[in-house]
Design a protein around this motif. Structure first.
Motif, PDB file in Angstrom:
ATOM      1  N   LEU A   1       0.838  -1.198   0.000  1.00 18.53           N
ATOM      2  CA  LEU A   1       0.000   0.000   0.000  1.00 18.53           C
ATOM      3  C   LEU A   1       0.871   1.246   0.000  1.00 18.53           C
ATOM      4  CD1 LEU A   1      -2.717  -1.026   2.622  1.00 18.53           C
ATOM      5  CD2 LEU A   1      -2.743  -1.332   0.133  1.00 18.53           C
ATOM      6  N   ALA A   2       0.808   1.992  -1.100  1.00 17.76           N
ATOM      7  CA  ALA A   2       1.523   3.263  -1.231  1.00 17.76           C
ATOM      8  C   ALA A   2       0.502   4.352  -1.540  1.00 17.76           C
ATOM      9  CB  ALA A   2       2.577   3.168  -2.326  1.00 17.76           C
ATOM     10  N   THR A   3      -0.503   4.419  -0.702  1.00 14.93           N
ATOM     11  CA  THR A   3      -1.679   5.257  -0.902  1.00 14.93           C
ATOM     12  C   THR A   3      -1.726   6.359   0.156  1.00 14.93           C
ATOM     13  OG1 THR A   3      -2.901   3.647   0.437  1.00 14.93           O
ATOM     14  CG2 THR A   3      -3.029   3.406  -1.959  1.00 14.93           C
ATOM     15  N   PRO A   4      -2.635   7.347   0.019  1.00 13.98           N
ATOM     16  CA  PRO A   4      -2.765   8.374   1.059  1.00 13.98           C
ATOM     17  C   PRO A   4      -2.997   7.764   2.439  1.00 13.98           C
ATOM     18  CG  PRO A   4      -3.930   9.071  -0.912  1.00 13.98           C
ATOM     19  CD  PRO A   4      -3.473   7.653  -1.159  1.00 13.98           C
ATOM     20  N   ASN A   5      -2.505   8.456   3.450  1.00 11.76           N
ATOM     21  CA  ASN A   5      -2.507   7.915   4.812  1.00 11.76           C
ATOM     22  C   ASN A   5      -3.876   7.452   5.290  1.00 11.76           C
ATOM     23  OD1 ASN A   5       0.204   8.502   4.890  1.00 11.76           O
ATOM     24  ND2 ASN A   5       0.006  10.325   6.183  1.00 11.76           N
TER      25      ASN A   5
ATOM     26  N   ARG B   1      -0.936  15.695   1.894  1.00 13.01           N
ATOM     27  CA  ARG B   1       0.121  15.685   2.910  1.00 13.01           C
ATOM     28  C   ARG B   1       0.175  16.990   3.704  1.00 13.01           C
ATOM     29  NH1 ARG B   1       2.491  12.435  -1.018  1.00 13.01           N
ATOM     30  NH2 ARG B   1       3.375  10.483  -0.228  1.00 13.01           N
ATOM     31  N   GLU B   2      -0.333  18.078   3.114  1.00 16.98           N
ATOM     32  CA  GLU B   2      -0.319  19.374   3.799  1.00 16.98           C
ATOM     33  C   GLU B   2      -1.717  19.836   4.181  1.00 16.98           C
ATOM     34  OE1 GLU B   2       3.800  21.332   2.196  1.00 16.98           O
ATOM     35  OE2 GLU B   2       1.975  21.923   1.160  1.00 16.98           O
ATOM     36  N   SER B   3      -2.666  18.921   4.123  1.00 13.27           N
ATOM     37  CA  SER B   3      -4.037  19.260   4.470  1.00 13.27           C
ATOM     38  C   SER B   3      -4.203  19.412   5.978  1.00 13.27           C
ATOM     39  CB  SER B   3      -4.986  18.161   3.965  1.00 13.27           C
ATOM     40  OG  SER B   3      -6.298  18.361   4.472  1.00 13.27           O
ATOM     41  N   GLY B   4      -5.071  20.348   6.356  1.00 19.50           N
ATOM     42  CA  GLY B   4      -5.376  20.531   7.766  1.00 19.50           C
ATOM     43  C   GLY B   4      -6.505  19.649   8.259  1.00 19.50           C
ATOM     44  N   ASP B   5      -7.097  18.855   7.376  1.00 15.91           N
ATOM     45  CA  ASP B   5      -8.170  17.948   7.753  1.00 15.91           C
ATOM     46  C   ASP B   5      -7.579  16.784   8.550  1.00 15.91           C
ATOM     47  OD1 ASP B   5     -10.242  16.164   7.996  1.00 15.91           O
ATOM     48  OD2 ASP B   5     -10.740  16.108   5.852  1.00 15.91           O
ATOM     49  N   PRO B   6      -7.966  16.621   9.810  1.00 17.36           N
ATOM     50  CA  PRO B   6      -7.386  15.525  10.610  1.00 17.36           C
ATOM     51  C   PRO B   6      -7.565  14.155   9.966  1.00 17.36           C
ATOM     52  CG  PRO B   6      -8.619  17.028  12.009  1.00 17.36           C
ATOM     53  CD  PRO B   6      -8.905  17.427  10.592  1.00 17.36           C
TER      54      PRO B   6
ATOM     55  N   GLY C   1      -2.245  14.355   7.754  1.00 17.25           N
ATOM     56  CA  GLY C   1      -1.174  15.099   7.109  1.00 17.25           C
ATOM     57  C   GLY C   1      -0.276  15.785   8.126  1.00 17.25           C
ATOM     58  N   GLY C   2       0.613  16.637   7.619  1.00  7.36           N
ATOM     59  CA  GLY C   2       1.546  17.359   8.470  1.00  7.36           C
ATOM     60  C   GLY C   2       2.849  16.623   8.684  1.00  7.36           C
ATOM     61  N   LEU C   3       3.870  17.356   9.099  1.00  8.70           N
ATOM     62  CA  LEU C   3       5.205  16.777   9.237  1.00  8.70           C
ATOM     63  C   LEU C   3       5.335  15.844  10.428  1.00  8.70           C
ATOM     64  CD1 LEU C   3       7.699  19.622   8.260  1.00  8.70           C
ATOM     65  CD2 LEU C   3       6.726  17.799   6.863  1.00  8.70           C
ATOM     66  N   LEU C   4       4.516  16.031  11.456  1.00 10.54           N
ATOM     67  CA  LEU C   4       4.630  15.148  12.623  1.00 10.54           C
ATOM     68  C   LEU C   4       4.428  13.695  12.208  1.00 10.54           C
ATOM     69  CD1 LEU C   4       4.909  14.663  15.677  1.00 10.54           C
ATOM     70  CD2 LEU C   4       2.437  15.043  15.875  1.00 10.54           C
ATOM     71  N   TYR C   5       3.406  13.450  11.408  1.00 12.37           N
ATOM     72  CA  TYR C   5       3.127  12.076  10.982  1.00 12.37           C
ATOM     73  C   TYR C   5       3.908  11.672   9.740  1.00 12.37           C
ATOM     74  CZ  TYR C   5      -0.446  10.928  14.390  1.00 12.37           C
ATOM     75  OH  TYR C   5      -1.090  10.619  15.560  1.00 12.37           O
ATOM     76  N   ASP C   6       4.432  12.640   9.003  1.00 15.69           N
ATOM     77  CA  ASP C   6       5.206  12.325   7.801  1.00 15.69           C
ATOM     78  C   ASP C   6       6.664  12.053   8.189  1.00 15.69           C
ATOM     79  OD1 ASP C   6       6.178  12.026   5.246  1.00 15.69           O
ATOM     80  OD2 ASP C   6       5.982  14.133   4.704  1.00 15.69           O
ATOM     81  N   LEU C   7       7.439  13.092   8.379  1.00 18.75           N
ATOM     82  CA  LEU C   7       8.842  12.919   8.751  1.00 18.75           C
ATOM     83  C   LEU C   7       8.983  12.412  10.187  1.00 18.75           C
ATOM     84  CD1 LEU C   7      10.327  16.146   7.132  1.00 18.75           C
ATOM     85  CD2 LEU C   7      10.122  13.858   6.151  1.00 18.75           C
ATOM     86  N   GLY C   8       8.057  12.833  11.054  1.00 16.68           N
ATOM     87  CA  GLY C   8       8.130  12.379  12.446  1.00 16.68           C
ATOM     88  C   GLY C   8       8.014  10.876  12.592  1.00 16.68           C
TER      89      GLY C   8
ATOM     90  N   ASP D   1       4.074  23.996  14.965  1.00 15.57           N
ATOM     91  CA  ASP D   1       3.590  25.256  14.408  1.00 15.57           C
ATOM     92  C   ASP D   1       3.241  25.114  12.936  1.00 15.57           C
ATOM     93  OD1 ASP D   1       4.025  27.355  16.622  1.00 15.57           O
ATOM     94  OD2 ASP D   1       5.947  26.315  16.559  1.00 15.57           O
ATOM     95  N   VAL D   2       2.354  26.000  12.488  1.00 13.86           N
ATOM     96  CA  VAL D   2       2.048  26.171  11.069  1.00 13.86           C
ATOM     97  C   VAL D   2       2.565  27.558  10.710  1.00 13.86           C
ATOM     98  CG1 VAL D   2       0.250  26.198   9.309  1.00 13.86           C
ATOM     99  CG2 VAL D   2      -0.012  24.747  11.337  1.00 13.86           C
ATOM    100  N   ARG D   3       3.705  27.628  10.031  1.00 17.31           N
ATOM    101  CA  ARG D   3       4.401  28.901   9.852  1.00 17.31           C
ATOM    102  C   ARG D   3       4.196  29.539   8.477  1.00 17.31           C
ATOM    103  NH1 ARG D   3       7.243  29.930  14.246  1.00 17.31           N
ATOM    104  NH2 ARG D   3       8.190  28.256  15.482  1.00 17.31           N
ATOM    105  N   ARG D   4       4.008  28.750   7.437  1.00 17.30           N
ATOM    106  CA  ARG D   4       3.976  29.312   6.094  1.00 17.30           C
ATOM    107  C   ARG D   4       2.590  29.867   5.761  1.00 17.30           C
ATOM    108  NH1 ARG D   4       6.002  24.132   2.933  1.00 17.30           N
ATOM    109  NH2 ARG D   4       4.454  23.298   4.404  1.00 17.30           N
ATOM    110  N   PRO D   5       2.519  31.040   5.142  1.00 17.71           N
ATOM    111  CA  PRO D   5       1.225  31.572   4.723  1.00 17.71           C
ATOM    112  C   PRO D   5       0.524  30.585   3.795  1.00 17.71           C
ATOM    113  CG  PRO D   5       2.934  33.247   4.526  1.00 17.71           C
ATOM    114  CD  PRO D   5       3.634  31.963   4.830  1.00 17.71           C
ATOM    115  N   GLY D   6      -0.730  30.304   4.101  1.00 16.16           N
ATOM    116  CA  GLY D   6      -1.504  29.384   3.285  1.00 16.16           C
ATOM    117  C   GLY D   6      -1.380  27.932   3.694  1.00 16.16           C
ATOM    118  N   ALA D   7      -0.428  27.613   4.589  1.00 12.77           N
ATOM    119  CA  ALA D   7      -0.274  26.229   5.046  1.00 12.77           C
ATOM    120  C   ALA D   7      -1.396  25.885   6.027  1.00 12.77           C
ATOM    121  CB  ALA D   7       1.074  26.027   5.699  1.00 12.77           C
TER     122      ALA D   7
END
Length: 371
Positions: free
Chosen positions: A86-90, A180-185, A189-196, A218-224
């Motif tokens: 499985l190489a599909t969305p989380n 991967r950058e969606s704010g929908d729980p 998504g997000g780096l905690l579950y990706d790279l973390g 944190d969510v630092r980038r505008p639009g992220a």
């Protein structure tokens, strides 16, 4: 399940294990498909992707592979397959892994296995009940620098380690969008579950269970929408403290590893070369003996009382990276039985840390992990 596999999920040795790959985006096309194709004893049989362009890409890159539109079309071929990847969305990992296991197929799932430790443990129980392999693709255990750190620790070169610093930092000031950058729980998504997922897994491999977690996210980038700059401080049961950074907003990158013991420290900059090689279309075996090897100038340094930036310490040869070892171990486990290279139980332990980190960042406190 194919007739070449018995009821315990152990495969007979007389022909390649036919593998169905669900998903042919970045993870499927760059990591899984090339590594499956390069593994003796595995055969990439079927690829599922809804994109006609990606179907054409899969057929061009892997002549003879069958392409289908849906995961269900792969699972419909369960009797002709020996393994599902499985190489599909989380958010699809749990339902698709459940469906594959219930169809009688061993499963490899890209990280993270699930959103929660409870979901991972439920999948582990299902796989055990069915007597089937369930493994998580934690390829970063076979990074060149991590393999080197692990050997230095095992050899006692650092003495007793008391602090472990590990970073996956990037400079990507503009969000790319996508799940991967969606704010929908629900997207996980997000780096905690990706790279973390990688950083926590590596810390657990080296130093064992974690008893407390503190996190800043944190969510630092505008639009992220999802976390793009996160820090974790872990306390292991054995007393080691792990400090882990994952960021897309770092204009000046820190060392990939800084490991400190009571005898010596080790500092290593730069990233393992295997991902870049795979993205460029190179494959294991293209250059005999050169896969995963980096230039001597990239070596980390081992020493005490000085800085590597001023020439302190001695350069340490970096072990070659070895992503092919993951699927070789999967094939061996399917042929011979025994433990897969990364277990669902290990994935659940990492997810317990990630869940605690998410809660810590939200509540601004240290979270104790019991049990």
């Amino acid at each position: 399940m194919s007739e070449m596999s018995d009821s315990t999920g152990t495969a007979a040795p007389h022909r390649p294990l036919r593998t169905g790959l669900i998903g042919y985006g970045l993870a499927g096309s760059v990591f899984h498909a090339p590594l499956i194709a390069a593994t003796e004893g595995l055969q990439l049989d079927t690829v599922s992707t809804t994109s006609p362009e990606r179907q054409a890409q899969a057929r061009a890159e892997h002549p003879g592979v069958r392409t289908v539109d849906t995961p269900e079309a792969v699972l419909d071929r369960a009797a002709d397959l020996d393994l599902i990847v499985l190489a599909t969305p989380n958010k699809t990992h749990v339902p698709l892994a459940t469906a594959a296991l219930e169809a009688g197929l061993p499963v490899v799932v890209d990280k993270p296995l699930a959103a929660t430790a409870a979901e991972a443990e439920k999948l582990a129980a299902l796989a055990e009940d069915r007597g089937l392999l369930l493994s998580v693709f934690q390829n970063r255990r076979w990074d060149n620098d991590f393999r080197t750190v692990r050997k230095l620790i095992e050899d006692g070169a650092l003495g007793d380690v008391h602090r472990f610093e590990s970073r996956f930092e990037r400079w990507r000031p503009q969000p790319k969008g996508g799940w991967r950058e969606s704010g929908d729980p629900a997207e996980i998504g997000g780096l905690l579950y990706d790279l973390g997922s990688h950083l926590v897994d590596q810390a657990l491999v080296l130093f064992g269970p974690v008893v407390s977690v503190y996190a800043e996210s944190d969510v630092r980038r505008p639009g992220a929408e999802a976390d793009d700059d996160t820090f974790l401080a872990l306390t292991h049961a054995g007393g080691v403290r792990s400090h882990l950074w994952m960021s897309a907003t770092t204009p000046m990158l820190g060392p990939r590893f800084r490991v400190l013991g009571n005898r010596a420290g080790y500092v290593k900059h730069g990233l393992d070369p295997q991902e870049a090689a795979l993205r460029e279309g190179r494959r294991p075996g293209d250059a005999q003996g050169e896969w995963g090897v980096e230039p001597e100038s990239r070596r980390g340094r081992l020493g005490a009382g000085s800085s590597p930036q001023t020439g302190g310490g001695e350069p340490v040869p970096t072990l070659p990276g070895d992503y092919p070892a993951y699927y070789a171990a999967v094939a061996r486990a399917l042929r011979e039985g025994g433990r897969p290279p990364v277990t669902a139980t290990e994935a659940a332990a990492a997810l317990r840390v990630l869940e605690s980190a998410s809660r810590s960042a939200a509540e601004g406190c240290t979270i104790r992990i019991v049990g």
